[in-house]
Enzyme design. Structure first.
Site, short mmCIF file in Angstrom:
data_model
loop_
_atom_site.label_atom_id
_atom_site.label_comp_id
_atom_site.label_asym_id
_atom_site.label_seq_id
_atom_site.Cartn_x
_atom_site.Cartn_y
_atom_site.Cartn_z
CB ALA A 126 -12.32 -9.45 -39.99
CE LYS A 127 -4.70 -8.21 -37.42
NZ LYS A 127 -4.48 -6.81 -37.83
#
Length: 425
Positions: A117-118
């Protein structure tokens, strides 16, 4: 079936789009080596969830600004999503998607049970007061609240954020939950459940990867580090401590060079006081672009994506390039430096130390337990060295570059997890 990247007019390609193009190119190469079918390639190329939010910020002078925020969960086949949150004016959905994808492969490569994720907010934190940073952080977290949680998606610090940012995120989430939830973020202050060894973990990983790739004594090995921030400064320190000769470093303010080697501890103190390495009295000034082209044994690009492109790659003379940043070499640059005989330790391996110790912090939080700094470093070193050995072995066996081998391992493990779980419904 191949993954198609839309053609764009070069002048219109943003750094974020360039990063995403690079990530998709690397995925396509790995998928070819693995023989993945078209449908599975499409699944692996497509983020599971992407969220864009508007974040209003009330300034201390009464003005009201609105900035954009993002959170992308790329893949969760192997576990909860994991990835940092960056505050940077150039952040966009393309960049965040690319970084989330790289995190997926990184976690799989080093063998920790996370997906990628980011997150990011398109803002320059230097233009915000501390009060405004807190307001921005809390409002952003409130907007992405449905996506995050200790068993769903665990943020961490990145460019423009730090342990104080993580403390605000933890508190905002905990207030919503009605009780303290330290496991919702990693990279926290020690008093809130942070882990010993987390602050310099990415840099320590860069050092471990560099020494493993050298295959010889580090004594006298010349090093140049682009980006003297959270990763680059400590990476330079750890490499100097190991016996390397750090001859040049740079940050957004400038670059400095000393043929006999820099006193990294002294330089770090100067940069902390003056906000830049520029003007350091015990070294010569160096044009920023020249640092990447120095005749050194090791080059550590530890700034942002796309630092080395097809334009400057032919002039890169380092024999070993260790990617402290995410995506510092474009695919075209990668081909050029490899053709010129350089070895590149890819980002998903070289800078994996941060997510490894984030994982260790999360495990400690979930168990209400803590390890000593020595225990954390041993676990970090074991995971980094094992991953490097796997990558080097596969590269040698199949005639691949280290980047290709790392992606074959990472992508292969995620593909296997997806196939084993099956498709619902």
């Amino acid at each position: 079936m191949s993954i198609m990247v839309p053609s764009k007019t070069p002048a219109l390609i943003t750094p974020g789009q360039q990063a995403l193009d690079s990530a998709l190119h690397q995925l396509h190469q790995a998928a070819e080596h693995l023989g993945l079918d078209g449908g599975l390639r499409t699944v692996l190329a497509t983020p599971r969830r992407s969220l864009t939010v508007s974040v209003p910020v009330r300034r201390e002078d009464g003005r009201l600004d609105v900035v954009q925020g993002f959170r992308v969960q790329h893949n969760v086949s192997r576990g909860p999503a994991k990835g940092g949150i960056r505050f940077h004016p150039g952040t966009d959905i393309h960049e965040v998607t690319a970084l989330a994808m790289w995190m997926t492969w990184k976690c799989a490569l080093v063998g920790i049970p996370y997906g990628g994720a980011k997150g990011g907010v398109a803002v320059d934190p230097a233009t915000l007061t501390v009060v405004e940073q807190e307001r921005l952080t809390r409002r952003y977290v409130n907007e992405i609240l449905p996506l995050i949680g200790p068993e769903k998606d665990i943020p961490a610090p990145d460019v423009g954020t730090d342990e104080q940012t993580m403390a605000w995120i933890m508190d905002t989430y905990s207030v919503s939950a009605g009780y303290s939830v330290p496991g919702v973020v990693t990279g926290k202050p020690m008093t809130l459940g942070g882990s010993l060894g987390r602050a310099g973990a990415t840099s320590r990983g860069v050092q471990i990867a560099t020494l493993a790739a050298l295959g010889r004594s580090p004594e006298g090995v010349s090093v140049a580090v682009q980006g003297f921030g959270k990763v680059g400064a400590l990476a330079a320190q750890y490499l100097a401590d190991a016996g390397c000769k750090v001859v040049a470093v740079s940050d957004v303010g400038g670059a400095v060079y000393a043929s006999g080697g820099l006193d990294v501890s002294r330089l770090r103190a100067f940069a902390a006081e003056h906000g830049t390495v520029r003007g350091y009295p015990h070294a010569d000034e160096l044009p920023l672009d020249d640092l990447l082209e120095l005749d050194v044994d090791v080059l550590v690009p530890a700034a942002l994506e796309g630092a080395i492109t097809e334009a400057n790659a032919p002039r890169v003379r380092a024999r070993l390039i260790v990617e402290g940043a995410n995506g510092p070499l474009t695919p075209e640059a990668d081909e050029i430096v490899n053709a010129n005989g350089a070895t590149v330790v890819p980002d998903i391996l070289a800078n994996a130390g941060g997510v490894i110790v984030s994982y260790l912090e999360w495990v400690q939080n979930m168990q209400a337990y803590s390890w000593s700094s020595g225990e954390v470093e041993v676990k970090l070193r074991d995971l980094m060295e094992n991953a490097f050995a796997e990558v080097r072995s596969l590269a040698g066996a199949r005639g691949l570059t280290l980047r290709q081998a790392a992606h074959v391992i990472g992508v292969g493990r995620v593909a296997e997890a997806h196939q084993m779980r099956g498709l619902y419904p």
